[in-house]
Write a protein that holds these residues in place. Structure first.
Motif, PDB file in Angstrom:
ATOM      1  N   SER A 261       0.828  -1.207   0.000  1.00  0.00           N
ATOM      2  CA  SER A 261       0.000   0.000   0.000  1.00  0.00           C
ATOM      3  C   SER A 261       0.862   1.258   0.000  1.00  0.00           C
ATOM      4  CB  SER A 261      -0.921   0.008   1.225  1.00  0.00           C
ATOM      5  OG  SER A 261      -1.817  -1.088   1.191  1.00  0.00           O
ATOM      6  N   VAL A 262       1.935   1.251   0.797  1.00  0.00           N
ATOM      7  CA  VAL A 262       2.841   2.404   0.833  1.00  0.00           C
ATOM      8  C   VAL A 262       3.513   2.587  -0.530  1.00  0.00           C
ATOM      9  CG1 VAL A 262       4.972   3.308   1.833  1.00  0.00           C
ATOM     10  CG2 VAL A 262       3.235   2.289   3.314  1.00  0.00           C
ATOM     11  N   GLU A 263       3.936   1.476  -1.139  1.00  0.00           N
ATOM     12  CA  GLU A 263       4.576   1.558  -2.460  1.00  0.00           C
ATOM     13  C   GLU A 263       3.623   2.140  -3.498  1.00  0.00           C
ATOM     14  OE1 GLU A 263       6.549  -1.389  -5.844  1.00  0.00           O
ATOM     15  OE2 GLU A 263       6.115  -2.147  -3.844  1.00  0.00           O
ATOM     16  N   LEU A 264       2.380   1.676  -3.497  1.00  0.00           N
ATOM     17  CA  LEU A 264       1.394   2.189  -4.448  1.00  0.00           C
ATOM     18  C   LEU A 264       1.067   3.657  -4.171  1.00  0.00           C
ATOM     19  CD1 LEU A 264      -1.054  -0.844  -4.738  1.00  0.00           C
ATOM     20  CD2 LEU A 264       0.447   0.055  -6.529  1.00  0.00           C
ATOM     21  N   SER A 265       1.068   4.045  -2.900  1.00  0.00           N
ATOM     22  CA  SER A 265       0.776   5.443  -2.574  1.00  0.00           C
ATOM     23  C   SER A 265       1.845   6.374  -3.129  1.00  0.00           C
ATOM     24  CB  SER A 265       0.659   5.614  -1.056  1.00  0.00           C
ATOM     25  OG  SER A 265       1.932   5.582  -0.426  1.00  0.00           O
ATOM     26  N   GLN A 266       3.075   5.889  -3.171  1.00  0.00           N
ATOM     27  CA  GLN A 266       4.153   6.697  -3.744  1.00  0.00           C
ATOM     28  C   GLN A 266       4.005   6.808  -5.260  1.00  0.00           C
ATOM     29  OE1 GLN A 266       7.516   4.515  -2.300  1.00  0.00           O
ATOM     30  NE2 GLN A 266       7.464   5.447  -0.255  1.00  0.00           N
ATOM     31  N   LEU A 267       3.567   5.725  -5.889  1.00  0.00           N
ATOM     32  CA  LEU A 267       3.373   5.730  -7.342  1.00  0.00           C
ATOM     33  C   LEU A 267       2.160   6.559  -7.749  1.00  0.00           C
ATOM     34  CD1 LEU A 267       4.074   1.956  -8.057  1.00  0.00           C
ATOM     35  CD2 LEU A 267       5.526   3.869  -8.752  1.00  0.00           C
ATOM     36  N   LEU A 268       1.084   6.436  -6.967  1.00  0.00           N
ATOM     37  CA  LEU A 268      -0.178   7.095  -7.322  1.00  0.00           C
ATOM     38  C   LEU A 268      -0.397   8.402  -6.568  1.00  0.00           C
ATOM     39  CD1 LEU A 268      -2.449   3.904  -7.326  1.00  0.00           C
ATOM     40  CD2 LEU A 268      -1.140   4.888  -9.214  1.00  0.00           C
ATOM     41  N   ARG A 269       0.537   8.724  -5.667  1.00  0.00           N
ATOM     42  CA  ARG A 269       0.523  10.001  -4.958  1.00  0.00           C
ATOM     43  C   ARG A 269      -0.750  10.214  -4.128  1.00  0.00           C
ATOM     44  NH1 ARG A 269       3.078  13.804  -9.777  1.00  0.00           N
ATOM     45  NH2 ARG A 269       5.021  12.642  -9.998  1.00  0.00           N
ATOM     46  N   PHE A 270      -1.005   9.336  -3.183  1.00  0.00           N
ATOM     47  CA  PHE A 270      -2.091   9.538  -2.236  1.00  0.00           C
ATOM     48  C   PHE A 270      -1.593   9.240  -0.820  1.00  0.00           C
ATOM     49  CE2 PHE A 270      -2.643   5.062  -3.566  1.00  0.00           C
ATOM     50  CZ  PHE A 270      -2.710   4.421  -2.333  1.00  0.00           C
ATOM     51  N   ASP A 271      -2.329   9.724   0.155  1.00  0.00           N
ATOM     52  CA  ASP A 271      -1.996   9.496   1.564  1.00  0.00           C
ATOM     53  C   ASP A 271      -2.392   8.069   1.928  1.00  0.00           C
ATOM     54  OD1 ASP A 271      -1.566   9.535   4.261  1.00  0.00           O
ATOM     55  OD2 ASP A 271      -3.208  10.903   4.732  1.00  0.00           O
ATOM     56  N   PRO A 272      -1.428   7.199   2.301  1.00  0.00           N
ATOM     57  CA  PRO A 272      -1.765   5.790   2.549  1.00  0.00           C
ATOM     58  C   PRO A 272      -2.356   5.516   3.926  1.00  0.00           C
ATOM     59  CG  PRO A 272       0.563   6.115   2.889  1.00  0.00           C
ATOM     60  CD  PRO A 272       0.017   7.457   2.440  1.00  0.00           C
ATOM     61  N   VAL A 273      -2.331   6.496   4.830  1.00  0.00           N
ATOM     62  CA  VAL A 273      -2.743   6.219   6.213  1.00  0.00           C
ATOM     63  C   VAL A 273      -4.202   5.769   6.319  1.00  0.00           C
ATOM     64  CG1 VAL A 273      -3.043   7.210   8.523  1.00  0.00           C
ATOM     65  CG2 VAL A 273      -0.955   7.657   7.228  1.00  0.00           C
ATOM     66  N   PRO A 274      -5.176   6.439   5.668  1.00  0.00           N
ATOM     67  CA  PRO A 274      -6.556   5.931   5.746  1.00  0.00           C
ATOM     68  C   PRO A 274      -6.683   4.499   5.240  1.00  0.00           C
ATOM     69  CG  PRO A 274      -6.542   8.152   4.850  1.00  0.00           C
ATOM     70  CD  PRO A 274      -5.114   7.701   4.895  1.00  0.00           C
ATOM     71  N   LEU A 275      -5.944   4.172   4.185  1.00  0.00           N
ATOM     72  CA  LEU A 275      -5.978   2.815   3.656  1.00  0.00           C
ATOM     73  C   LEU A 275      -5.377   1.833   4.651  1.00  0.00           C
ATOM     74  CD1 LEU A 275      -6.447   0.732   1.433  1.00  0.00           C
ATOM     75  CD2 LEU A 275      -4.300   1.477   0.363  1.00  0.00           C
ATOM     76  N   ILE A 276      -4.259   2.183   5.256  1.00  0.00           N
ATOM     77  CA  ILE A 276      -3.600   1.302   6.226  1.00  0.00           C
ATOM     78  C   ILE A 276      -4.506   1.052   7.430  1.00  0.00           C
ATOM     79  CG2 ILE A 276      -1.678   1.144   7.865  1.00  0.00           C
ATOM     80  CD1 ILE A 276       0.005   2.698   5.792  1.00  0.00           C
ATOM     81  N   LEU A 277      -5.131   2.105   7.946  1.00  0.00           N
ATOM     82  CA  LEU A 277      -6.026   1.944   9.095  1.00  0.00           C
ATOM     83  C   LEU A 277      -7.217   1.050   8.745  1.00  0.00           C
ATOM     84  CD1 LEU A 277      -6.040   5.598  10.515  1.00  0.00           C
ATOM     85  CD2 LEU A 277      -4.848   3.600  11.431  1.00  0.00           C
ATOM     86  N   ALA A 278      -7.757   1.231   7.553  1.00  0.00           N
ATOM     87  CA  ALA A 278      -8.886   0.397   7.120  1.00  0.00           C
ATOM     88  C   ALA A 278      -8.446  -1.054   6.938  1.00  0.00           C
ATOM     89  CB  ALA A 278      -9.477   0.938   5.825  1.00  0.00           C
ATOM     90  N   GLU A 279      -7.242  -1.264   6.414  1.00  0.00           N
ATOM     91  CA  GLU A 279      -6.724  -2.629   6.232  1.00  0.00           C
ATOM     92  C   GLU A 279      -6.546  -3.329   7.571  1.00  0.00           C
ATOM     93  OE1 GLU A 279      -4.146  -1.854   2.115  1.00  0.00           O
ATOM     94  OE2 GLU A 279      -3.207  -1.713   4.090  1.00  0.00           O
ATOM     95  N   ILE A 280      -6.029  -2.603   8.560  1.00  0.00           N
ATOM     96  CA  ILE A 280      -5.844  -3.193   9.890  1.00  0.00           C
ATOM     97  C   ILE A 280      -7.185  -3.599  10.482  1.00  0.00           C
ATOM     98  CG2 ILE A 280      -5.145  -2.703  12.268  1.00  0.00           C
ATOM     99  CD1 ILE A 280      -2.937  -0.887  11.103  1.00  0.00           C
ATOM    100  N   PHE A 281      -8.159  -2.689  10.409  1.00  0.00           N
ATOM    101  CA  PHE A 281      -9.474  -2.998  10.965  1.00  0.00           C
ATOM    102  C   PHE A 281     -10.113  -4.170  10.226  1.00  0.00           C
ATOM    103  CE2 PHE A 281     -13.995  -2.610  11.712  1.00  0.00           C
ATOM    104  CZ  PHE A 281     -14.043  -2.325  13.069  1.00  0.00           C
TER     105      PHE A 281
END
Length: 447
Positions: A149-169
């Motif tokens: 997710s972090v790698e894709l966020s760098q490629l697509l230029r978005f904030d990965p934190v909301p995605l990471i939190l949702a993935e954990i939950f």
């Protein structure tokens, strides 16, 4: 009385050390187990039989440990070898999958399928996290998913934190769906004799209803993900993740075969210990890097943690402390099944939000067994309540479940630290929503 005092003080000391995190938890539980053996079983109880029950080595020699068509749990006290062997086997299988690039390939295929658009990517990755956590330990799922997710966020230029939190939950909620999804469920299932299908048809239904209720809120938290700009031109091809195609296909076959064994083990009679041994054995035989490499990376510390934990909890059980706790819960609920379930659900959730849900689940299994026996309640609703409470409640804080700790640590390592404030702003409301839905479902379905 003296044995009870020793057992309680050793257990509380162990819990404090686990919560503080200053001492590695496998050292903590091993030390607690040794103290329990010396001061509880040998010096005060003076019972070699109690020690044998705590070690439970005899269970490995029983045919029913490996194969049984009867509904029943493993040894009522002591080390749950079924849990340990299953987790060890799954650890080996997951290492084999990772060696061949399976997880990275799967993430890149799904990202490409949605055209690398952020919101569809969010939905796909959240679903993937929940789905894979039904079969693979949620810690492993978060390990590779957050990194990708972090790698894709760098490629697509978005904030990965909301995605990471949702993935954990989602990983914790998906793990609540099956017996193999989360360590507390493995402990509950092997101790009480439930199958993969039992969990899927009960906690699985409730967990996915809860997921549907929580998803709109998670999407709301991700509303700003697509505002960072256009994607960079070069996106890695999914095939670049595959290290060796022959070994890739073999590892995928082992994974799918293991899933089939898990889904059907209630019908075939294979215990989860047998499934774990088969999965681990097949992976060792077909591994890309070889058996020695896989065994060297096996997380022995986690297995030692479980063994020490079971021995320490056995001290509480054999001295009658857990029976007293069961009586307190029953009296607090005034013998009303609805009130008792609500107490267990929210007690499990609140406790698991601040302490590791694994030792809590191991402690509560004999408690709910005692409540069922003394109150005339069915064991099934109590088991599903405990599983949902520990699994979902552990999502509320960064320290409530191992997947939370791992996910936030990987995010920080890649330059995206997640503090308690930001974590809880997403996780606490999501947990309350899921817990409320679960409580309603438990009442409608089982009472």
């Amino acid at each position: 009385m003296l044995s009870q005092i020793f057992a309680v003080f050793i257990f509380l000391g162990m819990f404090v050390c686990i919560v503080s995190g200053k001492i590695p938890r496998h050292i903590t539980t091993t030390a607690a187990a040794l103290l329990t053996i010396i001061f509880v079983f040998l010096l005060t109880m003076q019972s070699s039989q109690a020690l044998r029950e705590a070690l439970a080595l005899h269970s490995l020699l029983e045919p029913g440990f490996w194969f049984s068509r009867q509904h029943g749990g493993t040894s009522s006290t002591g080390i749950n070898w079924g849990t340990i062997l299953f987790i060890a086997g799954m650890m080996i299988m997951v290492e084999g999958l990772e060696d061949t690039g399976f997880f990275r390939w799967l993430c890149m295929v799904l990202a490409k399928a949605v055209g690398y658009r952020t919101i569809p990517l969010f939905l796909v990755f959240v679903f993937l996290s929940a789905f894979l956590s039904m079969f693979i330990d949620s810690i492993t799922v978060i390990l590779f998913l957050v990194a990708v997710s972090v790698e894709l966020s760098q490629l697509l230029r978005f904030d990965p934190v909301p995605l990471i939190l949702a993935e954990i939950f989602a990983a914790n909620l998906g793990g609540a769906s099956t017996m193999s999804g989360d360590p507390p469920n493995i402990i509950i299932g092997t101790a009480l004799g439930y199958t993969f299908s039992d969990f899927l048809c009960h906690t699985g239904v409730i967990a996915w209803i809860s997921m549907a209720a929580v998803l709109p809120f998670l999407l709301f938290t991700a509303r700003s993900m697509g505002r960072r700009g256009a994607p960079r031109p070069k996106v890695p091809s999914p095939s670049s993740a595959i290290v060796s195609r022959p070994h890739f296909y073999r590892s995928v076959f082992v994974f799918l075969f293991t899933v089939v064994l898990l889904v059907t083990h209630g019908a075939t009679g294979l215990s989860v210990a047998s499934v774990g041994v088969i999965a681990g054995g097949l992976t060792l035989l077909t591994s890309y890097r070889g058996p020695k490499s896989l065994l060297s990376r096996l997380d022995w510390r986690t297995l030692l943690f479980f063994a020490g934990l079971f021995v320490t909890v056995s001290g509480l059980e054999q001295t009658g402390i857990l029976e007293l706790l069961a009586g307190l819960i029953s009296r607090a609920g005034s013998g009303n099944p609805v009130v008792i379930l609500v107490i267990i659900l929210w007690l499990s959730a609140v406790a698991s939000a601040f302490v590791d849900n694994i030792p809590f689940a191991a402690t509560m299994v004999p408690v709910i067994r005692s409540i069922a026996a003394t109150q005339g309640m069915g064991l099934d609703p109590l088991a599903w309540t405990l599983a949902l409470g520990t699994d979902i409640g552990g999502s509320a804080t960064p320290i409530g479940a191992s997947a939370n700790v791992v996910g936030t640590a990987i995010a920080a390592k890649h330059g995206h630290p997640i503090g308690w404030g930001r974590y809880c702003r997403t996780a606490v409301p999501a947990t309350v929503i899921a817990m409320t839905v679960s409580m309603i479902c438990l009442y409608l379905f089982f009472l």
